[in-house]
Design a protein around this motif. Structure first.
Motif, PDB file in Angstrom:
ATOM      1  N   UNK A 107       0.853  -1.191   0.000  1.00 45.63           N
ATOM      2  CA  UNK A 107       0.000   0.000   0.000  1.00 45.63           C
ATOM      3  C   UNK A 107       0.892   1.245   0.000  1.00 45.63           C
ATOM      4  N   UNK A 108       0.567   2.186  -0.900  1.00 44.17           N
ATOM      5  CA  UNK A 108       1.363   3.405  -1.033  1.00 44.17           C
ATOM      6  C   UNK A 108       2.337   3.322  -2.198  1.00 44.17           C
ATOM      7  N   UNK A 109       2.633   2.099  -2.671  1.00 43.44           N
ATOM      8  CA  UNK A 109       3.566   1.972  -3.816  1.00 43.44           C
ATOM      9  C   UNK A 109       2.841   2.190  -5.133  1.00 43.44           C
ATOM     10  N   UNK A 110       3.621   2.446  -6.166  1.00 44.96           N
ATOM     11  CA  UNK A 110       3.043   2.693  -7.494  1.00 44.96           C
ATOM     12  C   UNK A 110       3.581   1.664  -8.479  1.00 44.96           C
ATOM     13  N   UNK A 140      -1.440   3.731  -8.226  1.00 46.09           N
ATOM     14  CA  UNK A 140      -0.975   3.791  -6.835  1.00 46.09           C
ATOM     15  C   UNK A 140      -1.844   2.857  -5.993  1.00 46.09           C
ATOM     16  N   UNK A 141      -1.194   2.032  -5.191  1.00 45.75           N
ATOM     17  CA  UNK A 141      -1.931   1.045  -4.393  1.00 45.75           C
ATOM     18  C   UNK A 141      -2.525   1.727  -3.161  1.00 45.75           C
ATOM     19  N   UNK A 142      -3.848   1.542  -2.982  1.00 41.99           N
ATOM     20  CA  UNK A 142      -4.525   2.164  -1.836  1.00 41.99           C
ATOM     21  C   UNK A 142      -5.085   1.122  -0.871  1.00 41.99           C
ATOM     22  N   UNK A 143      -5.146  -0.117  -1.302  1.00 42.62           N
ATOM     23  CA  UNK A 143      -5.689  -1.159  -0.418  1.00 42.62           C
ATOM     24  C   UNK A 143      -5.191  -2.519  -0.876  1.00 42.62           C
ATOM     25  N   UNK A 144      -5.307  -3.516   0.008  1.00 45.46           N
ATOM     26  CA  UNK A 144      -4.785  -4.832  -0.351  1.00 45.46           C
ATOM     27  C   UNK A 144      -5.590  -5.939   0.301  1.00 45.46           C
ATOM     28  N   UNK A 145      -5.824  -7.000  -0.442  1.00 46.18           N
ATOM     29  CA  UNK A 145      -6.410  -8.225   0.104  1.00 46.18           C
ATOM     30  C   UNK A 145      -5.436  -9.349  -0.196  1.00 46.18           C
ATOM     31  N   UNK A 146      -5.751 -10.582   0.196  1.00 46.70           N
ATOM     32  CA  UNK A 146      -4.795 -11.664  -0.052  1.00 46.70           C
ATOM     33  C   UNK A 146      -4.591 -11.964  -1.530  1.00 46.70           C
ATOM     34  N   UNK A 147      -5.632 -11.749  -2.353  1.00 42.09           N
ATOM     35  CA  UNK A 147      -5.512 -12.154  -3.760  1.00 42.09           C
ATOM     36  C   UNK A 147      -5.362 -11.017  -4.744  1.00 42.09           C
ATOM     37  N   UNK A 148      -5.624  -9.807  -4.323  1.00 44.01           N
ATOM     38  CA  UNK A 148      -5.501  -8.690  -5.265  1.00 44.01           C
ATOM     39  C   UNK A 148      -5.273  -7.392  -4.517  1.00 44.01           C
ATOM     40  N   UNK A 186       3.852  -5.981 -13.514  1.00 42.73           N
ATOM     41  CA  UNK A 186       4.853  -6.852 -14.150  1.00 42.73           C
ATOM     42  C   UNK A 186       5.081  -8.116 -13.313  1.00 42.73           C
ATOM     43  N   UNK A 187       4.924  -8.009 -11.984  1.00 42.13           N
ATOM     44  CA  UNK A 187       5.134  -9.187 -11.140  1.00 42.13           C
ATOM     45  C   UNK A 187       3.874 -10.047 -11.062  1.00 42.13           C
ATOM     46  N   UNK A 188       2.927  -9.743 -11.925  1.00 41.08           N
ATOM     47  CA  UNK A 188       1.669 -10.474 -12.077  1.00 41.08           C
ATOM     48  C   UNK A 188       0.765 -10.403 -10.871  1.00 41.08           C
ATOM     49  N   UNK A 189       0.726  -9.211 -10.260  1.00 37.71           N
ATOM     50  CA  UNK A 189      -0.271  -8.980  -9.222  1.00 37.71           C
ATOM     51  C   UNK A 189      -1.475  -8.362  -9.904  1.00 37.71           C
ATOM     52  N   UNK A 190      -2.638  -8.882  -9.524  1.00 35.12           N
ATOM     53  CA  UNK A 190      -3.885  -8.355 -10.062  1.00 35.12           C
ATOM     54  C   UNK A 190      -4.253  -7.098  -9.280  1.00 35.12           C
ATOM     55  N   UNK A 191      -4.603  -6.028  -9.989  1.00 37.49           N
ATOM     56  CA  UNK A 191      -4.950  -4.791  -9.294  1.00 37.49           C
ATOM     57  C   UNK A 191      -6.229  -4.200  -9.880  1.00 37.49           C
ATOM     58  N   UNK A 192      -7.164  -3.896  -9.020  1.00 36.70           N
ATOM     59  CA  UNK A 192      -8.408  -3.222  -9.426  1.00 36.70           C
ATOM     60  C   UNK A 192      -8.224  -1.756  -9.082  1.00 36.70           C
ATOM     61  N   UNK A 193      -8.563  -0.882 -10.011  1.00 35.62           N
ATOM     62  CA  UNK A 193      -8.304   0.525  -9.706  1.00 35.62           C
ATOM     63  C   UNK A 193      -9.363   1.438 -10.315  1.00 35.62           C
ATOM     64  N   UNK A 194      -9.401   2.643  -9.756  1.00 32.94           N
ATOM     65  CA  UNK A 194     -10.373   3.619 -10.230  1.00 32.94           C
ATOM     66  C   UNK A 194      -9.690   4.590 -11.175  1.00 32.94           C
ATOM     67  N   UNK A 195     -10.393   4.963 -12.240  1.00 34.68           N
ATOM     68  CA  UNK A 195      -9.876   5.998 -13.136  1.00 34.68           C
ATOM     69  C   UNK A 195     -11.054   6.675 -13.810  1.00 34.68           C
ATOM     70  N   UNK A 196     -10.907   7.969 -14.038  1.00 39.78           N
ATOM     71  CA  UNK A 196     -11.967   8.723 -14.709  1.00 39.78           C
ATOM     72  C   UNK A 196     -11.828   8.631 -16.230  1.00 39.78           C
ATOM     73  N   UNK A 197     -10.715   8.022 -16.706  1.00 33.18           N
ATOM     74  CA  UNK A 197     -10.504   7.923 -18.163  1.00 33.18           C
ATOM     75  C   UNK A 197     -11.639   7.126 -18.787  1.00 33.18           C
TER      76      UNK A 197
END
Ligand code: SAM
Ligand code: SF4
Length: 497
Positions: free
Chosen positions: A437-440, A482-490, A460-471
């Protein structure tokens, strides 16, 4: 005989309409940390119908229609892409349901007993289809393992082709078209790799490429050496030619595949080492990410780590199945390394200047595994701190040496060990992910959620990340998250602009 079709080889740049992913009923998790399904189907992401005019080559549908269902690992998925390419090139059109197809093909997996059972129950569902004039074929590992017995168990099947004989498929299709009722391809003594002029790729951003087929390792529990035949490596110049074509078509990520991908032995005079091949693929203009799976610990050498350190395009992720933390069990599994030797390979990666994500496969309840030996596996998890793990209960398989060992551990006990193992790994993953959390990270966006402004992709390290974007449109692009939260799988995050 094969038609060259640029349409079928088309990639993101060519505005190809993304096909629907194959229905994967009964998919088992082989080494598939890589294959997490998208939140919603690709055609809904792209707004395009699954099998549009643009995905067909000239004359598609003239010979008939085919439905192809795939069970199993990424190698099976990719074989299916190649089979679909071959069929398109012969004028067949892919359809979404068995009802709409004249040819129903089933690409199968037999790594564990349950997977093989599913194949026969699915074949039973197809029984009445033959009466409707449909041709039914079984491909892959179950075809290789059961051979002509499939005709006895399911007489409505017309084609049986094992994974080691795919290079013979065009000839077999020709025989079927000529009216032959039963055709087989069951050789294992082939030295051919399955290369085709046409591959119909299902993922519009990541292209899979098999660089080594079969396996020579002979682990005592495993059917792969019987179903996929001996190890055959593809020529390095042919691999690089295909990577250049893929890059021209707009694919920016390639994943090199093999049951023991790092045992690659270039059959050409160049004699490229696996690490040199990784670097050469990364050098291809347009390629941004190079992945590879699955690596065998015995052939995992320092030069692979050095290549990852030297070239950021080579992804910082290694899938290195250990199977057990006990040297005694590893010996019984014929895994060719001890716990200590495996840990030396881990140390090579932990010593790298760039952090490397490490994932693994584990089997619990191998014949004779004692409670103390199982605990050695738990302590290995603690020691290595894997980023992710696939775990399986031991399943006795035909022809394998471990079949003659008494499968003494009850199903109940295997389930208990599996649950304990998975709980431990979940804890490890939760703690490791929380530290991020806090890393980009750079993310290749490959999914869009039904929820507005929510996207997903892989680091690149094959971590799944769900994120918000206005794009409005991000699919297929690389973005900083930027990582704001974390669970065991994503992970969860926000688009860093
Ligand atoms: N070649 C890879 C390697 O050496 O680790 C693995 C390929 S296999 C398709 C994927 C995983 O299935 C193995 O790593 C193993 O954990 C699991 N597996 C294979 N045979 C099995 C069996 N008989 N019972 C349970 N799991 C099995
Ligand atoms: Fe099976 Fe072992 Fe070969 Fe992997 S290395 S495919 S587990 S025999």
């Amino acid at each position: 005989m094969l038609l060259k079709s640029t349409l079928l080889r088309s990639g993101p740049n060519s505005k190809r309409k993304a096909p629907r992913q194959q229905r994967k009923a009964g998919v088992i998790d082989c080494d598939l940390s890589m294959g997490k399904p998208f939140d919603i189907e690709l055609e809904r992401l792209t707004g395009q119908p699954p099998y549009s005019e643009a995905t067909r080559c000239a004359g598609a549908g003239q010979r008939g229609t085919f439905f192809l269902e795939t069970f199993g690992c990424q190698m099976n998925d990719h074989d299916s892409e190649k089979v679909a390419g071959l069929l398109h090139a012969r004028g067949y059109q892919q359809v979404e349901t068995p009802e709409a197809a004249s040819l129903i093909l089933y690409n199968t997996c037999s790594i564990r007993e349950k997977a093989a059972q599913k194949v026969f129950s699915r074949l039973g569902e197809y029984r009445e289809k033959q009466g409707e004039g449909k041709v039914i074929g079984v491909l892959g590992c179950v075809a290789q393992q059961e051979g002509e017995d499939i005709f006895k168990r399911a007489p409505w099947v017309s084609l049986v082709c094992g994974s080691a004989s795919y290079s013979k498929l065009p000839g077999m299709l020709a025989q079927l078209e000529a009216g032959n009722q039963r055709v087989t391809g069951l050789d294992t003594d082939t030295d051919a790799t399955f290369e085709t002029e046409v591959t119909r790729r299902d993922n519009p951003w990541r292209a899979y490429l098999t660089i080594i087929e079969g396996c020579d390792k002979a682990c005592s529990y495993c059917v792969v050496p019987f179903t996929r035949g001996p190890e055959r490596s593809r020529a390095s110049d042919s691999i690089l030619r295909e990577v250049r074509q893929l890059a021209e078509l707009g694919y920016s990520e390639v994943q090199l595949l093999g049951q023991t991908v790092n045992s690659y032995a270039d059959p050409t005079a160049r004699r490229m080492r696996f690490s040199e091949l990784l670097l050469a693929v990364a050098e291809v203009r347009g390629i941004r990410r190079v992945r590879f799976t699955t690596s065998h610990p015995s052939d995992f050498t320092l030069d692979i780590v050095e290549a990852i350190e030297r070239e950021p395009k080579i992804c910082d992720h290694v899938h290195l199945p250990v199977q057990s933390g006990s040297t005694r069990v590893l010996r019984a599994m014929q895994r060719t390394y001890s716990r200590e030797e495996y840990l030396e390979k881990i140390a090579l990666m932990r010593g790298a200047s760039r952090p490397i994500g490490i994932t693994t496969d584990i089997i619990v309840g191998f014949p004779g595994e004692t409670e103390a030996e199982f605990e050695e596996t738990l302590s290995l998890l603690e020691e290595v701190q894997y980023d992710s793990m696939f775990s399986f209960k031991y399943s006795p398989r035909p022809n394998t040496p471990s079949l003659s060992m008494s499968d003494s551990i009850s199903e109940e006990e295997k389930s208990r060990r599996l649950a304990v193992l998975q709980d431990k790994q979940r804890e490890i993953q939760a703690a490791k992910n929380a530290r991020l959390v806090g890393e980009q990270f750079e993310v290749l966006v490959s999914g869009k959620s039904r929820r507005e402004n929510q996207w997903s992709g892989y680091t690149t390290s094959h971590r799944m990340i769900n994120f918000a974007s206005q794009e409005r449109e991000l699919l297929g692009t690389y973005v900083q998250v930027r990582v704001t939260g974390a669970g065991p799988n994503s992970l969860a995050g926000e688009h860093a602009v």
